[in-house]
Design a protein around this motif. Structure first.
Motif, PDB file in Angstrom:
ATOM      1  N   GLU A  67     -19.444 -85.247 -12.236  1.00  0.00           N
ATOM      2  CA  GLU A  67     -19.662 -85.113 -13.673  1.00  0.00           C
ATOM      3  C   GLU A  67     -20.840 -85.967 -14.133  1.00  0.00           C
ATOM      4  O   GLU A  67     -21.677 -85.513 -14.930  1.00  0.00           O
ATOM      5  N   SER A  75     -21.019 -79.054 -11.825  1.00  0.00           N
ATOM      6  CA  SER A  75     -19.827 -78.433 -12.375  1.00  0.00           C
ATOM      7  C   SER A  75     -18.585 -79.136 -11.833  1.00  0.00           C
ATOM      8  O   SER A  75     -18.659 -79.904 -10.863  1.00  0.00           O
ATOM      9  N   TYR A  76     -17.458 -78.859 -12.452  1.00  0.00           N
ATOM     10  CA  TYR A  76     -16.189 -79.411 -11.984  1.00  0.00           C
ATOM     11  C   TYR A  76     -15.977 -78.961 -10.544  1.00  0.00           C
ATOM     12  O   TYR A  76     -16.128 -77.777 -10.217  1.00  0.00           O
ATOM     13  N   ARG A 128     -14.802 -77.434  -7.165  1.00  0.00           N
ATOM     14  CA  ARG A 128     -13.871 -76.369  -6.787  1.00  0.00           C
ATOM     15  C   ARG A 128     -13.404 -76.666  -5.371  1.00  0.00           C
ATOM     16  O   ARG A 128     -14.184 -76.675  -4.431  1.00  0.00           O
ATOM     17  N   SER A 187     -20.580 -73.959 -22.652  1.00  0.00           N
ATOM     18  CA  SER A 187     -19.297 -73.474 -22.152  1.00  0.00           C
ATOM     19  C   SER A 187     -19.297 -71.952 -22.042  1.00  0.00           C
ATOM     20  O   SER A 187     -20.119 -71.266 -22.647  1.00  0.00           O
ATOM     21  N   SER A 188     -18.354 -71.445 -21.256  1.00  0.00           N
ATOM     22  CA  SER A 188     -18.170 -70.004 -21.104  1.00  0.00           C
ATOM     23  C   SER A 188     -16.704 -69.660 -21.326  1.00  0.00           C
ATOM     24  O   SER A 188     -15.821 -70.495 -21.091  1.00  0.00           O
ATOM     25  N   ASP A 195     -11.199 -68.247 -15.014  1.00  0.00           N
ATOM     26  CA  ASP A 195     -11.387 -69.202 -16.091  1.00  0.00           C
ATOM     27  C   ASP A 195     -12.858 -69.276 -16.483  1.00  0.00           C
ATOM     28  O   ASP A 195     -13.734 -68.719 -15.805  1.00  0.00           O
ATOM     29  N   ASP A 235     -15.042 -71.730 -16.454  1.00  0.00           N
ATOM     30  CA  ASP A 235     -15.904 -72.430 -15.507  1.00  0.00           C
ATOM     31  C   ASP A 235     -16.316 -71.506 -14.377  1.00  0.00           C
ATOM     32  O   ASP A 235     -17.493 -71.432 -13.998  1.00  0.00           O
ATOM     33  N   LYS A 285     -18.791 -68.770 -15.438  1.00  0.00           N
ATOM     34  CA  LYS A 285     -20.172 -69.242 -15.495  1.00  0.00           C
ATOM     35  C   LYS A 285     -20.767 -69.370 -14.094  1.00  0.00           C
ATOM     36  O   LYS A 285     -21.927 -69.031 -13.860  1.00  0.00           O
ATOM     37  N   SER A 322      -7.057 -76.197 -13.114  1.00  0.00           N
ATOM     38  CA  SER A 322      -7.890 -76.483 -11.955  1.00  0.00           C
ATOM     39  C   SER A 322      -7.198 -77.455 -11.009  1.00  0.00           C
ATOM     40  O   SER A 322      -6.660 -78.478 -11.430  1.00  0.00           O
TER      41      SER A 322
END
Length: 385
Positions: free
Chosen positions: A238, A243-244, A246, A283-284, A319, A321, A324, A352
């Motif tokens: 972050e 991105s967060y 995965r 955001s998406s 979701d 994220d 996107k 997540s």
């Protein structure tokens, strides 16, 4: 902080880094451990860097079969980290060694793609470069689509790698060897294109390690002493801008040495593969996507991470994220996105899962005894059934 270190009798200086908590490790130490202490796989004290017995996909076996025997014999890594949809991509391999994985990836990206290998060890790079012409002829490429650079994963720009120039960066049990992991991630983020991905497997622990463990040369060389607390990965990603994370897959690491177990105490370790993406800001919304199929190796079923598996021609709710990621990355042409005007977006996002220890427990319940592997699995935690 960084400094130079020269061992008596050494022919060149080694760039070293120290962490902010007083942990000091020199790159020379890694070479000492892997080059002089370890003589065979049986010398390892843990399974952190032991390749799993899972069979490789046929197309990867075929690609490896074309790599020169000396390149393979001089490669000291383990397993493989091979993300999907590589054709035409620019790929960077962190810690490329003798070039085995680079020459395999060279075939997967094709003559319109390019692979760069970076390693700190001159002897390994000499082996890799020695067979460049051999492999280009073997692959029937008119011009080389591969290059090798000497440098450090904490200093990619200093090694001459340009900003915003790579589609994918891969790494296999290398990041844990750096005391300055934030700098590694920041350098990777800088040289990735928008939509680019850092796809890497590494060792993680269930808490922040003590300095005693971090400074233990054997544990460090075993990829244990440099293990990052998995929650710190989330924070560092972050901070850098990724991105967060995965989580793709995870497996338990065991230490078969009582003396080392006593030092480690209650700390537990897993190997885990994560995907980090460099995405545009903003955001998406969650929505529905359809996997078009056809990606090599996952033509009918694409296990993207431990939560999402895409079956060809089926609608999947994702979701925001992930929406996107899929629309901004190299996967954009592999998916059809439902128009938001039809009211199909607004799907409730999945929670997540980034805790690899939780994933290991889930997998153990599903298939007891299946989660004890090395750090280098090519198998996804998600299964297509």
């Amino acid at each position: 902080m960084q400094f130079l270190f020269t061992k008596s009798g050494a022919s060149c200086q080694r760039l070293c880094f120290s962490s902010v908590r007083g942990v000091i490790h020199c790159h020379f130490d890694y070479k000492e451990y892997y080059g002089r202490v370890l003589k065979a796989t049986s010398d390892l004290k843990s399974n952190a860097c032991v390749a799993p017995a899972s069979p490789l996909p046929a197309f990867i076996r075929q690609a490896l079969g074309k790599v020169h025997p000396e390149v393979i014999s001089r490669y000291y890594g383990c397993g493989l980290v091979v993300p999907e949809s590589l054709e035409g991509c620019r790929v960077l391999d962190l810690g490329s060694g003798s070039g085995r994985d680079c020459y395999m990836l060279s075939q997967l990206v094709g003559d319109k793609g390019h692979v760069t290998g970076i390693d700190m060890t001159q002897d390994q790079l000499e082996v890799a470069k020695k067979y460049l012409d051999y492999h280009m002829k073997e692959f029937s490429y008119k011009t080389p689509n591969i290059s090798f650079v000497q440098g450090y994963i904490e200093a990619l720009a200093e090694a001459g790698l340009q900003k915003d120039s790579f589609d994918i960066i891969i790494s296999n049990c290398v990041v844990n060897l750096s005391p300055d992991k934030k700098r590694v991630l920041a350098e990777a983020y800088s040289i990735l294109k928008d939509g680019g991905e850092l796809y890497f497997s590494d060792v993680y622990c269930n808490g922040r390690l003590t300095n005693e463990i971090k400074n233990h040369k054997v544990l460090w060389g075993e990829c244990i002493g440099g293990a990052l607390w998995w929650k710190d990965l989330v924070h560092l990603a972050e901070e850098v801008g990724f991105s967060y994370p995965r989580l793709v897959t995870a497996s338990t690491i065991t230490v078969g040495n009582k003396e080392l177990q006593d030092i480690l105490g209650d700390f537990r370790f897993v190997s885990a593969t994560y995907r980090l993406f460099k995405l545009p800001k903003g955001s998406s919304n969650p929505c529905r996507v359809i996997y078009n199929g056809g990606i090599m190796g996952v033509e009918d079923c694409f296990p993207f991470d431990c939560q999402y598996t895409f079956k060809a021609e089926e609608v999947t709710e994702v979701d925001g994220d992930l929406a996107k990621i899929l629309s901004s990355s190299r996967f954009a042409e592999d998916f059809t996105f439902e128009p938001s005007g039809r009211g199909l977006c607004g799907v409730k996002a999945k929670e997540s899962l980034v805790d690899p220890f939780e994933l290991v427990l889930q997998l153990e319940k599903q298939n007891p005894g299946s989660t004890t592997r090395g750090c280098c699995s090519t198998q996804s935690a998600s299964c297509c059934k």
